[in-house]
Design a protein around this motif. Structure first.
Motif, short mmCIF file in Angstrom:
data_model
loop_
_atom_site.label_atom_id
_atom_site.label_comp_id
_atom_site.label_asym_id
_atom_site.label_seq_id
_atom_site.Cartn_x
_atom_site.Cartn_y
_atom_site.Cartn_z
N MET A 1 -8.44 12.65 29.14
CA MET A 1 -8.56 13.19 27.81
C MET A 1 -8.63 12.03 26.82
N LEU A 2 -9.56 12.14 25.91
CA LEU A 2 -9.71 11.14 24.86
C LEU A 2 -9.13 11.67 23.56
N LYS A 3 -8.68 10.74 22.72
CA LYS A 3 -8.29 11.11 21.36
C LYS A 3 -8.82 10.03 20.43
N ILE A 4 -9.05 10.41 19.19
CA ILE A 4 -9.49 9.42 18.21
C ILE A 4 -8.28 8.56 17.88
N GLY A 5 -8.35 7.29 18.27
CA GLY A 5 -7.25 6.37 18.04
C GLY A 5 -7.34 5.68 16.70
N ALA A 6 -8.58 5.43 16.25
CA ALA A 6 -8.77 4.77 14.96
C ALA A 6 -10.19 5.02 14.48
N ILE A 7 -10.34 5.05 13.19
CA ILE A 7 -11.65 5.08 12.55
C ILE A 7 -11.82 3.72 11.89
N ILE A 8 -12.89 3.05 12.26
CA ILE A 8 -13.18 1.73 11.69
C ILE A 8 -14.21 1.93 10.59
N VAL A 9 -13.88 1.44 9.40
CA VAL A 9 -14.75 1.60 8.24
C VAL A 9 -15.24 0.22 7.81
N ASN A 10 -16.54 0.04 7.81
CA ASN A 10 -17.12 -1.22 7.37
C ASN A 10 -17.05 -1.28 5.85
N VAL A 11 -16.54 -2.39 5.33
CA VAL A 11 -16.41 -2.59 3.88
C VAL A 11 -16.90 -3.99 3.51
N ALA A 12 -17.34 -4.14 2.28
CA ALA A 12 -17.75 -5.46 1.81
C ALA A 12 -16.53 -6.30 1.42
N ASP A 13 -15.48 -5.65 0.95
CA ASP A 13 -14.25 -6.33 0.54
C ASP A 13 -13.08 -5.58 1.16
N ARG A 14 -12.45 -6.18 2.16
CA ARG A 14 -11.42 -5.46 2.91
C ARG A 14 -10.20 -5.12 2.07
N HIS A 15 -9.83 -5.95 1.12
CA HIS A 15 -8.68 -5.66 0.28
C HIS A 15 -8.96 -4.45 -0.62
N ARG A 16 -10.13 -4.47 -1.25
CA ARG A 16 -10.52 -3.35 -2.11
C ARG A 16 -10.69 -2.08 -1.27
N GLY A 17 -11.35 -2.20 -0.12
CA GLY A 17 -11.56 -1.05 0.76
C GLY A 17 -10.24 -0.47 1.26
N ALA A 18 -9.31 -1.34 1.66
CA ALA A 18 -8.02 -0.86 2.16
C ALA A 18 -7.25 -0.14 1.06
N GLU A 19 -7.29 -0.66 -0.15
CA GLU A 19 -6.60 -0.01 -1.26
C GLU A 19 -7.21 1.36 -1.54
N PHE A 20 -8.54 1.42 -1.55
CA PHE A 20 -9.21 2.70 -1.81
C PHE A 20 -8.82 3.73 -0.76
N TRP A 21 -8.97 3.39 0.53
CA TRP A 21 -8.72 4.36 1.59
C TRP A 21 -7.25 4.72 1.69
N ALA A 22 -6.36 3.80 1.42
CA ALA A 22 -4.93 4.12 1.43
C ALA A 22 -4.62 5.17 0.36
N LYS A 23 -5.14 4.95 -0.83
CA LYS A 23 -4.89 5.89 -1.92
C LYS A 23 -5.62 7.20 -1.70
N ALA A 24 -6.85 7.15 -1.22
CA ALA A 24 -7.63 8.37 -1.01
C ALA A 24 -6.98 9.28 0.02
N LEU A 25 -6.40 8.70 1.07
CA LEU A 25 -5.83 9.48 2.17
C LEU A 25 -4.31 9.64 2.09
N GLY A 26 -3.67 8.94 1.15
CA GLY A 26 -2.21 8.96 1.08
C GLY A 26 -1.60 8.19 2.25
N TYR A 27 -2.32 7.19 2.73
CA TYR A 27 -1.87 6.38 3.86
C TYR A 27 -1.11 5.16 3.37
N GLU A 28 -0.44 4.50 4.31
CA GLU A 28 0.28 3.27 4.01
C GLU A 28 -0.32 2.13 4.81
N HIS A 29 -0.11 0.91 4.32
CA HIS A 29 -0.58 -0.28 5.02
C HIS A 29 0.37 -0.63 6.15
#
Length: 107
Positions: A1-29
């Protein structure tokens, strides 16, 4: 059985991208790597923002089942693209029937 372990998102600026996705999803670093984000409730899939890797899914196999899952997916129509693997790689790169790349992680 497989499960989605991670979604990798290509970004031009990883700091900006991480901040956006953390806030958009309510996730933590992740405290060890700020480019990895997780759902504090433990229910959501991890997100990894990356400047060099293309967007794709990492599918995690049960222990000892990665090769069987690769064979199962190949039988379903996945293909194995030419790929240069780093030494000791614990993943296999496959492409779905539309050419979208994804990884099987395990073993």
């Amino acid at each position: 059985m497989l499960k989605i372990g991670a979604i990798i998102v290509n970004v031009a600026d990883r700091h900006r991208g991480a901040e956006f996705w953390a806030k958009a999803l309510g996730y933590e670093h992740d405290e060890h790597n700020q480019d990895f984000l997780f759902d504090p409730s433990g229910k959501g899939t991890r997100v990894h923002v990356d400047e060099t890797d293309r967007s794709h899914l990492d599918l995690w196999a049960e222990p000892g089942q990665a090769q069987a899952e690769v064979e199962r997916l190949l039988a379903l129509g996945a293909t194995k693209p030419d790929w240069v693997y780093p030494e000791g790689a614990d993943f296999v790169v496959l492409a779905d029937t539309e050419g979208n790349l994804f990884c099987i992680i395990g073993d």
